[in-house]
Design an enzyme around this catalytic site. Structure first.
Site, PDB file in Angstrom:
ATOM      1  N   GLU A 154      -7.460 -90.182  20.760  1.00 41.43           N
ATOM      2  CA  GLU A 154      -7.433 -88.606  20.833  1.00 41.43           C
ATOM      3  C   GLU A 154      -5.931 -88.227  21.198  1.00 41.43           C
ATOM      4  OE1 GLU A 154      -9.808 -87.112  23.933  1.00 41.43           O
ATOM      5  OE2 GLU A 154      -9.571 -84.902  23.315  1.00 41.43           O
ATOM      6  N   GLU A 156     -14.071 -86.415  32.347  1.00 41.73           N
ATOM      7  CA  GLU A 156     -14.970 -85.495  31.469  1.00 41.73           C
ATOM      8  C   GLU A 156     -15.515 -86.311  30.302  1.00 41.73           C
ATOM      9  OE1 GLU A 156     -14.602 -83.875  27.631  1.00 41.73           O
ATOM     10  OE2 GLU A 156     -13.017 -82.684  28.556  1.00 41.73           O
ATOM     11  N   HIS A 157     -14.925 -87.255  29.909  1.00 45.60           N
ATOM     12  CA  HIS A 157     -15.379 -87.893  28.812  1.00 45.60           C
ATOM     13  C   HIS A 157     -16.583 -89.008  29.308  1.00 45.60           C
ATOM     14  CE1 HIS A 157     -12.885 -88.344  25.047  1.00 45.60           C
ATOM     15  NE2 HIS A 157     -12.705 -87.222  25.554  1.00 45.60           N
ATOM     16  N   HIS A 178      -9.678 -85.290  32.375  1.00 44.36           N
ATOM     17  CA  HIS A 178     -10.161 -85.096  31.191  1.00 44.36           C
ATOM     18  C   HIS A 178     -10.827 -86.455  30.840  1.00 44.36           C
ATOM     19  CE1 HIS A 178      -9.356 -86.454  26.772  1.00 44.36           C
ATOM     20  NE2 HIS A 178      -9.829 -85.367  26.408  1.00 44.36           N
TER      21      HIS A 178
END
Lengths: 426, 428
Positions: free
Chosen positions: B142, B70-71, B67
């Site tokens: 997040e 991905e950012h 993840h």
């Protein structure tokens, strides 16, 4: 771009949009009335009772079984606010039989079913079935409470409540907890009759449809009292002048602070400056290239989300961000700086062009879903100002730097709402 | 370029495998305004142990790194890719699931440029120590956002209760502590291993000219060089059949309780049509038991135990599969007991043919409805393709399901030891 054909049927308007984009046909029924404390909870309950049983399919189970047999027709209802209007929406979406092996026509059956749901609900002793009403009252209470549990939603609701105190707009679209219990099958049925008499009603039918036969089915099955479509009167609300900025801090046992800020723009969908306001919002906080995203998130690393959005029919601008409670001052300062930059015209031509391109894209994409298409077209019912899609596109294109700055300087900070942790300093 | 026609659905799909191994699919959708494209790697949060490309040893990487990657892929030396997309009138995004990471854009103009940007940014990593550190603050928020979200907590709490070993039980974003260990070198290592074109799939749906677009993709891919592909070695977890914990309760600052029951499926090793059948049979079964037209739904609703948030869902990947059933409730204890009861007594009363046919009809209509959405098609097609299944086979496979198929999945999964419960309750 889209061909909307509007026909006056008995007591309401039917809007057809013919398109071969979809594998289903969509019916959307909208009932509009002024937002008021007396009716908001009754209206929030009504469509849920209607979708729980009809004369022919008197229980949820029999009704849902019939939907399954219509190849999983999808029925759902919801409530929204558009400015000072409260809108009940009932949607029925049904497969287009040309994609099925078994090709018996489904749209006419769907129109018939929709009319059953709206005009022939399940009744006992000439009013709603008390078991259904009690059941849906319980579900409504739970729905109202659950808004409290979703903290992002809760913070937004609280901001509106604080900011619009003494305006109808403060009322939540899903009704008020304290008014649920008193509702009876009688009072709800009386209100239902009144709503059928008085609400402004629009029906949208979207898909690869035979307009003539669909119109016939509508005329045969769906008739409201009175010939011509009614018009719901817009409640008059004095434009609020902000005297002092209202600050509210609320504490709960949560980990992330939710910072929600409300501004008055005094510009709504009715105004000439509406497109400029859209572009303003796009540069300021509407997208992932906007000032809020870049400065609060990317540069200062303070938040995962930092964005703004407009309430088009009420003229509000709302900023929202989730931050560490201790970073409140820092985040506020950055947000103020971005607003000031907008007022000073500190944005590049590049940002203007970029924003226009993204707005255009967003609108065109919205028209790719049946639901989005209805929402775009329905603006023209809610507002006195009619804006065809082409005008929407060219209007955005024509916005100049001066327009954006003028709009920015009209915007006033009204309320700052901060939901923070128990340990939070502020 | 291969052309596949689905007559009943009136869809035409074009396929080509690039010389570097990339699978490309184009689905022309002439009457839509937008083009939607996804570029997906078969790499997600569960891939936390593997042999990095060019090495021979199994390596454990920090939780949440897929993840995080991905950012970070959006950031380049000369700025942010979001800016590039919005200049070209597109909206871009990405998501990481248990087993996939997808990058996507949708746009109604400049499609060629946007597609170029998509392929180039995903295939040109740029990670620096400084930007990696900065991202930790953003992802930290997040994670906090999800920490406060009771729906997310109860869902992950349930998965945690079901799994003893398998990393599906770990939150996709990791924790504030685990992401602290992520470095730029680790990101490059994961990238090199999992972002090889032979592990990826590009799907485009929209009003496009398939020939010109395929040619554009060929040219773009031919410009780039990649090391020779080798089979990715991922760690295979030995997961027992039993759930880790029968019940898990999370007190939170809420007014309404939540209750979910999970059914842990046995590891499903099938591929292709067999798998599709298995997955659809479970979905049909859940619909029969808990759908709005079921007797149980009606009973639970009338008892005041459920409301419209009640839902069910089945997730099946290569190494794990689980069903989740439940929603908001006033009585999480009673609801858990009732749902378990329905599951465990199902086999006492046989499923009628007529009910099966009704549920199938419903599923077919729902499938047609989901084909209204290019997003759904692209995302689901990719997921299916990674398991050697075809999204467009759903209707015929649904039609072919028999009572025997349904009973088979029930026999496999409906056992006490495979059930877990997770509840969120108001904090005192």
């Amino acid at each position: 771009m889209i061909r909307e054909n509007t026909i006056t049927t008995q007591g309401f308007r039917t809007h057809f949009v013919q398109t071969d984009k979809y594998k289903t046909s969509t019916l959307v029924w909208k009932m509009k009335a002024p937002l008021s404390k007396e009716t908001v909870t009754l209206r929030a309950l009504l469509p849920y009772v209607l979708q729980s049983g009809t004369k022919t399919h008197p229980s949820m189970k029999t009704l849902r079984t019939y939907l399954d047999e219509l190849y999983g027709a999808m029925l759902n209802v919801d409530l929204t606010k558009k400015g000072e209007f409260h809108i009940i929406t009932i949607r029925l979406d049904v497969a287009n039989e040309k994609f099925l092996k078994d090709a018996s026509p489904l749209l006419n059956k769907a129109i018939q079913l929709l009319s059953e749901i709206i005009l022939h609900p399940a009744l006992e002793n000439g009013r709603f079935v008390s078991q259904i009403v009690e059941q849906e009252k319980r579900a409504l209470k739970q729905r109202i409470q659950s808004a409290y549990d979703d903290k992002m939603r809760y913070a937004n609701l609280r901001l509106v409540e604080e900011m619009c105190k003494n305006e109808p707009y403060a009322l939540p679209s899903h009704g008020q907890l304290e008014d649920v219990e008193a509702i009876t099958p009688d009072t709800l049925f009386t209100y239902y009759k009144k709503a059928l008499q008085e609400d402004e009603v629009d029906l949208y039918i979207i898909g690869d449809i035979e307009e003539t036969s669909a119109l016939e089915a509508v005329q045969q099955h769906l008739q409201l009292p009175g010939q011509l479509p009614r018009t719901a009167e817009k409640p008059h609300v004095e434009p609020k002048k902000v005297a002092n900025v209202h600050e509210v801090v609320e504490k709960q046992d949560i980990k992330q602070g939710k910072l929600n800020i409300g501004y008055r723009t005094q510009i709504t969908y009715d105004d000439d400056d509406y497109y400029a306001l859209q572009v303003f919002n796009g540069i300021f906080g509407g997208f992932s290239h906007s000032k809020l995203f870049i400065n609060v998130r990317e540069k200062a690393s303070l938040a995962y989300y930092a964005a703004s959005r407009l309430e088009s029919h009420k003229g509000l601008l709302m900023v929202m961000s989730g931050i560490e409670p201790a970073n409140y001052e820092k985040a506020m300062q950055i947000i103020h700086e971005q607003m000031n930059a907008m007022k000073q015209g500190e944005f590049s031509d590049n940002e203007i062009e970029q924003t226009k391109a993204v707005i255009r894209n967003q609108l065109l994409e919205t028209l790719d879903t049946p639901r989005g298409m209805v929402e775009v077209l329905y603006h023209n019912v809610v507002s006195e100002r009619k804006r065809p899609i082409d005008e929407w596109l060219s209007g955005t294109e024509k916005v100049q730097r001066e327009d954006i700055v003028r709009v920015a300087n009209q915007i006033e900070l009204d309320t700052i709402y901060f939901l923070t942790g128990m340990e939070g300093e502020k | 370029m291969e052309k596949i026609v689905y007559e009943q659905l009136q869809e035409q799909l074009y396929y080509e495998k690039m010389p570097n191994g990339l699978d490309v699919y184009i689905l022309p959708k002439k009457s839509f305004n937008k083009t939607y494209a996804t570029f997906t790697t078969k790499y997600g949060s569960v891939d936390n142990q593997f042999v990095p490309l060019g090495t021979t040893e199994m390596k454990r990487v920090p939780d949440g790194i897929a993840h995080f990657l991905e950012h970070k892929l959006f950031e380049k030396e000369d700025g942010d890719v979001f800016q590039q997309f919005s200049k070209q009138g597109a909206s871009a995004n990405a998501f990481t699931s248990f087993t996939r990471t997808a990058y996507l854009f949708s746009s109604t103009a400049n499609v060629e440029k946007n597609l170029e940007t998509l392929m180039d940014f995903v295939q040109t990593p740029y990670f620096s120590e400084q930007t990696v550190e900065k991202e930790k603050g953003i992802i930290g928020q997040e994670i906090r956002m999800y920490d406060d979200n009771p729906d997310w907590r109860v869902y992950f709490g349930l998965i945690e209760s079901m799994y003893q070993q398998h990393p599906v039980k770990i939150d996709i974003a990791g924790t504030v502590e685990s992401i602290a260990d992520i470095t730029k070198d680790l990101l490059y290592e994961c990238y090199g291993t999992f972002y090889h074109p032979s592990n990826m799939l590009l799907f485009i749906a929209g009003p496009v000219d398939e020939k010109a677009m395929m040619e554009q993709i060929r040219r773009n891919q031919a410009k780039k060089s990649f090391p020779k592909a080798s089979e990715i070695q991922r760690f295979h977890y030995q997961e027992p059949e039993e759930v880790a914990k029968e019940k898990h309760v999370l007190p939170m600052h809420v007014q309404t309780s939540k209750c979910l029951v999970g059914i842990k499926a046995k590891a499903v090793k099938q591929k292709g049509k067999e798998k599709l059948k298995h997955e659809l049979a479970m979905n049909v079964l859940l619909d029969y038991l808990f759908g709005k037209s079921s007797q149980h739904y009606e009973r639970l609703y009338q008892q005041g135990l459920i409301d419209e948030t009640f839902a069910y869902d089945y997730t099946e990947e290569e190494q794990f599969g689980f069903a989740v059933i439940g929603g908001d409730t006033n009585d999480p204890e009673k609801l858990a007991t009732e749902i378990k009861q329905v599951i465990l007594t199902f086999q006492d009363s046989p499923l009628a043919q007529e009910d099966l046919e009704r549920v199938k009809k419903k599923k077919i209509g729902a499938f047609l409805r989901s084909l209204n959405s290019p997003e759904y098609i692209a995302n689901q097609f990719t997921r299916y393709a990674f398991h050697e299944m075809s999204l467009f086979e759903v209707v015929p496979v649904l039609e072919s399901l028999t009572i025997h198929d349904i009973m088979k999945v029930a026999n496999e999964c409906f056992h006490q030891k495979q059930l877990a419960v997770c509840q969120v309750v108001p904090k005192e």
